[in-house]
Design a protein around this motif. Structure first.
Motif, PDB file in Angstrom:
ATOM      1  N   UNK B 390      22.312 -50.320 -15.197  1.00 24.16           N
ATOM      2  CA  UNK B 390      22.270 -49.765 -13.846  1.00 24.16           C
ATOM      3  C   UNK B 390      21.745 -48.347 -13.996  1.00 24.16           C
ATOM      4  N   UNK B 391      20.865 -47.942 -13.111  1.00 23.62           N
ATOM      5  CA  UNK B 391      20.397 -46.560 -13.199  1.00 23.62           C
ATOM      6  C   UNK B 391      20.518 -45.893 -11.849  1.00 23.62           C
ATOM      7  N   UNK B 392      20.508 -44.589 -11.886  1.00 23.21           N
ATOM      8  CA  UNK B 392      20.327 -43.833 -10.662  1.00 23.21           C
ATOM      9  C   UNK B 392      18.813 -43.678 -10.478  1.00 23.21           C
ATOM     10  N   UNK B 393      18.382 -42.616  -9.879  1.00 22.58           N
ATOM     11  CA  UNK B 393      16.948 -42.458  -9.645  1.00 22.58           C
ATOM     12  C   UNK B 393      16.475 -41.150 -10.259  1.00 22.58           C
ATOM     13  N   UNK B 394      15.330 -41.215 -10.894  1.00 21.79           N
ATOM     14  CA  UNK B 394      14.772 -40.020 -11.501  1.00 21.79           C
ATOM     15  C   UNK B 394      14.419 -40.283 -12.951  1.00 21.79           C
ATOM     16  N   UNK B 395      14.475 -39.239 -13.763  1.00 14.40           N
ATOM     17  CA  UNK B 395      14.125 -39.401 -15.174  1.00 14.40           C
ATOM     18  C   UNK B 395      15.076 -40.374 -15.866  1.00 14.40           C
ATOM     19  N   UNK B 396      16.380 -40.320 -15.485  1.00 18.25           N
ATOM     20  CA  UNK B 396      17.350 -41.244 -16.084  1.00 18.25           C
ATOM     21  C   UNK B 396      16.920 -42.689 -15.864  1.00 18.25           C
ATOM     22  N   UNK B 397      16.341 -42.937 -14.682  1.00 11.89           N
ATOM     23  CA  UNK B 397      15.907 -44.283 -14.310  1.00 11.89           C
ATOM     24  C   UNK B 397      14.697 -44.706 -15.142  1.00 11.89           C
TER      25      UNK B 397
END
Lengths: 224, 564
Positions: B390-397
């Motif tokens: 599961x990811x959030x949004x942005x570079x982490x994604x």
């Protein structure tokens, strides 16, 4: 929504256009100008007529207009009424757009759950009609000897006359209606003008909606 | 004989009839009769109390994405309903089946600007698959069944039921309803045999076919069919962000991720193939880049269930409408068994180039601060590449999706089309309920975590075993990267002052650890995965790291930057 009727036509010369020949010439010019206007817009896009059939549930109109808004297409005219099929509503919408866009719009509309069918047509594929009412000043009409001629030439009818105003009814295609309006407006006699949305039926010998509903009914029977 | 019950109880019965077991929600004035009825259904309906209505919808999305079932959220009217709007829009663009039930003022008050009255149908209609106001208790059974049918059939999507309070309290002779046919709605367009033949012929004649795998394959449960399709004709494939787990990462024909931050090979080869075969994807601009130069050399076949996706962004030569589970299988039958070895080998140099210039540096750094890429890869490997990402949004994604590996289907939960920051934490909670037997790893940044950080309360209360990996760089990293690349390093409001996340986790009773040094990473990951229940692992990552490669917005798909 756009309205391509120019309400502010300069009518300062109205008293000088009594000459019959000149009037006729002007009328023809106006007609051809309008005809051009209604066939393509400034970007060269043709006018498409969309026939959209939906279930008669609340909120459908805003769902359909939202599809046009999202794709930045202006609605030129709109008519909504019950169709010949019980419980089915028919929307007749006209818009200038590319054929690509027209196709996309109909697909987006059909995606709405309650929309049964959406299709688009060019003018040669459908019978078209619009109606209009023009309220004109009776005293001004009496001063202008051409009014009666113009009304007759356009195959329009005067449906009511009283000392204050007369009401002219004209049914036909957009260009003819606008031509009548322009000619009367130039004489400075017009008090009010209203034009209905276009209504249209297809020239096709196949009733696509009926076929679709019959097909869906067969599918329902199979699923049961 | 029909039983006389309230509209609110009719809703409970209808939900049970639809097979609902888990609900995410938050009570309030206009939904109180429903919550009162729910009190007697706690044995059959597991209601998860979230901490904000946005959390309820994202949790329902996470639940739906990993389970394939319809996610369900219950909220109150007015602000309760408007707080779900982001999740509804997100579910719409990412085709997630969800039913949102919100309270509404009584019908006699509708349109009077009553307390907590919002025109919910008006607000949600353009961003939902179907939005309906229940005004009479008699309509409950029908509307609920219709809602679930619409949400899950065809191309799935969110449905909103706006439940007027008087319809909740009114009594009704309840009879279960089952809607599985709507004459104005054809969820699956019929398969056309001639089109199937034509598609097979085009593929058989192709020398350099390339397949784009989208989420439609997951939604249609067609992973096996896809694999057989690819293997029979030995066609290389690239996956979209949401389609990543539709094909195992290590499958020899999987050439990697498509799109702006995808892999070099699949993006470059999109503009070299002679046949592009898109399956259940919608040619998003983040995948295509500049449409004017996109795959112009190739013929294009588009498999999709939604006719309105055909020719929307990319003009195609052949549209294969239908359920891809059937259409893929039908085309596969007609395919010649063949190899496209030299064409497949053509991907290798790009993979090597990307590995040497980008990947190796991202996942095997020798010195310096921790990198997001190495954390992601290590977590993936420590979970045997079997966890749900599961990811959030942005570079982490982007780092999450680039470096996580997948062996199982329905393993990616990320906000693709909408790019909703704050999606990650509640979606991960939902995923733990949707797939209780699997490990759920959430990667998020310090920005996105704080957008829905209140859901740590839900994790605490439920003991939801979310493994939260916080990639903390003290920046809104993705925007910062764009500012560095396109706005002359003017870091306008992207540096972020952060709280002590370990302390926050502690306040919620969630075990937490912070890793700063590379040498501590493996042990920390091991501890996180072996701890029962939730865990917060904060990684102090390089502050100004960039996601690479990158196709700049609007650039040609094959023009990827490998370095800044």
């Amino acid at each position: 929504m756009n309205n391509n009727v120019n309400q502010n036509t300069d009518c300062s010369t109205c008293g000088k256009c009594a000459d019959t020949e000149e009037t006729q010439k002007q009328m023809q010019q106006e007609t051809s100008k309008r005809a051009k206007l209604s066939n393509v817009d400034a970007n060269g896009n043709p006018l498409y007529t969309f026939l959209i059939y939906s279930e008669n549930t609340p909120g459908l109109l805003s769902q359909i207009t939202a599809v046009y808004t999202r794709r930045q297409v202006n609605i030129e005219s709109l008519n909504v009424c019950a169709s010949s099929t019980p419980g089915v509503h028919k929307f007749t919408v006209t818009s200038y757009c590319t054929e690509e866009m027209a196709k996309m719009l109909t697909k987006q509309m059909e995606k709405r759950i309650e929309v049964l069918r959406a299709s688009y047509y060019t003018d040669d594929e459908i019978f078209i009609l619009e109606t209009s009412l023009i309220k004109i000043s009776t005293p001004r009409m009496l001063e202008e000897k051409n009014v009666g001629r113009i009304v007759r030439m356009h195959n329009a009818h005067i449906v009511e006359v009283n000392p204050t105003y007369a009401t002219v009814e004209k049914t036909g295609i957009t260009a003819d209606i606008l031509s009548l309006y322009d000619n009367l407006n130039q004489l400075g006699v017009v008090l009010q003008f209203v034009r209905s949305g276009r209504i249209a039926i297809t020239k096709s010998r196949v009733e696509h909606l009926d076929e679709y509903l019959a097909e869906r009914e067969r599918e329902r029977q199979n699923e049961l | 004989m029909a039983e006389r019950i309230s509209g609110a109880e009719a809703l409970m019965r209808s939900l049970v009839n639809e097979g609902v077991e888990t609900l995410f929600g938050y009570p309030g004035g206009a939904i109180m009769p429903v919550y009162d009825a729910l009190y007697d259904y706690r044995d059959r309906l597991n209601h998860i109390l979230v901490r904000h209505e946005q959390g309820a919808v994202h949790a329902a999305q996470g639940f739906a994405r990993v389970s394939g079932k319809v996610g369900c959220a219950i909220v109150t009217s007015g602000p309760g309903a408007t707080n779900t709007v982001t999740g509804i829009a997100d579910a719409m663009i990412d085709s997630t089946p969800m039913v949102v039930i919100c309270g509404q003022v009584g019908t006699s008050l509708l349109g009077t600007d009553a307390f907590q009255e919002v025109d919910v149908v008006g607000v949600t209609s353009p961003i939902s698959k179907w939005s309906y106001q229940i005004r009479r208790a008699e309509d409950v059974a029908w509307a609920v069944s219709r809602a679930f049918y619409i949400a899950k059939s065809g191309r799935p999507g969110p449905v909103v039921l706006d439940f007027a309070k008087n319809a909740q309290t009114a009594m009704v002779d309840y009879e279960p309803a089952k809607v599985d046919f709507i004459r104005s709605y054809q969820p699956i367009p019929p398969m056309d045999k001639d089109v199937i033949k034509k598609a097979a012929q085009m593929i058989n004649e192709s020398v350099k076919p390339f397949v784009l795998v989208g989420q439609g394959v997951e939604l249609g449960d067609a992973r096996e069919e896809l694999k057989e399709f690819l293997e029979k004709a030995q066609m290389p494939a690239g996956c979209t962000l949401l389609g990543l787990s539709a094909l195992p990462s290590d499958h020899p024909l999987n050439m990697g991720m498509l799109g702006m931050h995808g892999n070099l090979g699949p993006n470059v080869m999109t503009n070299q193939c002679d046949l592009l075969i898109a399956v259940g994807m919608r040619f998003d601009d983040r995948v295509t880049g500049n449409l004017k130069t996109y795959a112009k050399q190739a013929k294009i076949i588009h498999f999709d269930i939604d006719p309105s996706e055909i020719d929307k962004n990319v003009k195609v030569d052949l549209a294969v409408l239908g359920d891809c589970k059937q259409t893929l299988a039908a085309v596969t039958e007609l395919l010649d068994e063949t190899t496209h070895q030299s064409w497949i080998d053509g991907f290798k140099p790009y993979a090597e180039k990307e590995y040497n210039k980008v990947i190796d540096k991202a996942i095997h750094p020798k010195s310096g601060a921790l990198l997001m890429g190495e954390v992601v890869r290590k977590v993936s490997e420590a979970s045997n590449n079997e966890a749900i990402l599961v990811t959030d949004v942005g570079q982490n994604q982007m780092f999450g999706c680039r470096y996580f590996k997948f062996t199982k289907g329905r393993s990616v939960v990320t906000s693709g089309g909408c790019g909703t920051m704050g999606f990650g934490l509640p979606a991960a909670i939902g995923a733990t309920f949707g797939a209780p037997e699997r490990t759920v790893c959430l990667f998020c940044g310090d920005g996105g975590l704080q957008m829905t950080i209140q859901e740590l309360g839900t994790i605490m209360e439920q003991g939801a075993p979310v493994k939260i990996i916080l990639l903390n760089n003290n920046y809104l990293g993705n925007v910062r990267q764009w500012q560095a690349m396109f706005f002359n390093h003017r870091y306008s409001f992207t540096p972020m002052m952060n709280p002590d996340y370990e302390l926050i986790a502690k306040a919620y009773g969630i075990p937490a650890k912070t890793v700063v040094e590379r040498k501590d990473l493996d042990a920390a990951i091991k501890e996180m995965l072996s701890t029962d229940g939730p865990y917060l692992l904060q990684c102090a990552v390089l502050e100004e790291d960039n996601v690479l490669p990158m196709t700049p917005p609007g650039a040609n798909v094959d023009c990827m930057m490998l370095e800044v």
